[in-house]
Design a protein around this motif. Sequence first.
Motif, PDB file in Angstrom:
ATOM      1  N   VAL A  87      30.052  30.686  36.668  1.00 30.76           N
ATOM      2  CA  VAL A  87      30.879  31.514  37.550  1.00 30.76           C
ATOM      3  C   VAL A  87      32.353  31.144  37.399  1.00 30.76           C
ATOM      4  CG1 VAL A  87      31.458  31.870  39.999  1.00 30.76           C
ATOM      5  CG2 VAL A  87      29.085  32.088  39.218  1.00 30.76           C
ATOM      6  N   SER A 111      33.692  32.355  33.915  1.00 29.16           N
ATOM      7  CA  SER A 111      33.569  33.784  33.576  1.00 29.16           C
ATOM      8  C   SER A 111      34.606  34.575  34.363  1.00 29.16           C
ATOM      9  CB  SER A 111      32.164  34.285  33.894  1.00 29.16           C
ATOM     10  OG  SER A 111      31.210  33.582  33.152  1.00 29.16           O
ATOM     11  N   GLN A 113      33.379  39.374  39.870  1.00 26.01           N
ATOM     12  CA  GLN A 113      32.477  38.396  40.476  1.00 26.01           C
ATOM     13  C   GLN A 113      32.587  38.503  41.983  1.00 26.01           C
ATOM     14  OE1 GLN A 113      31.982  34.492  38.871  1.00 26.01           O
ATOM     15  NE2 GLN A 113      33.537  34.946  37.348  1.00 26.01           N
ATOM     16  N   HIS A 137      35.061  36.828  46.549  1.00 23.58           N
ATOM     17  CA  HIS A 137      35.232  37.141  45.147  1.00 23.58           C
ATOM     18  C   HIS A 137      36.276  36.261  44.493  1.00 23.58           C
ATOM     19  CE1 HIS A 137      37.515  40.922  46.845  1.00 23.58           C
ATOM     20  NE2 HIS A 137      37.468  39.964  47.697  1.00 23.58           N
ATOM     21  N   TYR A 189      24.926  36.621  43.853  1.00 22.89           N
ATOM     22  CA  TYR A 189      25.754  37.618  43.176  1.00 22.89           C
ATOM     23  C   TYR A 189      25.536  38.960  43.861  1.00 22.89           C
ATOM     24  CZ  TYR A 189      27.651  40.522  39.449  1.00 22.89           C
ATOM     25  OH  TYR A 189      28.388  41.426  38.734  1.00 22.89           O
TER      26      TYR A 189
END
Length: 196
Positions: A46, A49, A54, A73, A161
Amino acid sequence: MAAAHRNYVAYYAAPENDPFRDDYSRVLTSFEHEGSRTSVELLDLVLTSTTIPQVFVMEAQNAAGETRIYLLHRPQRITAPLGGISPWDGNIFATNGEVVGNLVVTVNFPTNPFNICPAMRVRSIADISQYFLDTDNALLVPPTPAATAGSEECRARYVMYFPSVLITPELLNTQGTAPQRFWELVLPLIESLGFC
């Protein structure tokens, strides 16, 4: 040239920003409790990326002790510059809610967010929907006895997620969303997209 977006809702709504829009199974599988990723591996993934949307969903109590569901987020770890010091060094922060003007609300991302919750029994979608219809302003669904018809045992991660295709402006409220309202907003989207 990449399009500029005035807020998170517009950013998340743009299909070109979401590589999973046609198939969220790849990313959601990573978060399954019996998946091959450990909670530490997920957190590392996480945090590295940074080019994909996200958004993570979690439940917490607000200052008044009311249960709310929050969308967090863009988590990132703060590191002090080389040779520098910072009281935030090593902490992970995320954005809570929508961009307001040019301001965002930043909060601590939960510690060990992707650890697995203890197993719990959950009601069927129909039972939860009926409970919310029968119970105005319900703050939660009560515990589910083992003998409840249609119920099943479930395990999940503390923070999960959240597919950006499910985001509505109301869900990006910095004050969180009451569970009943969250259900009313998200379940129809989940059903219309064939997620259940």
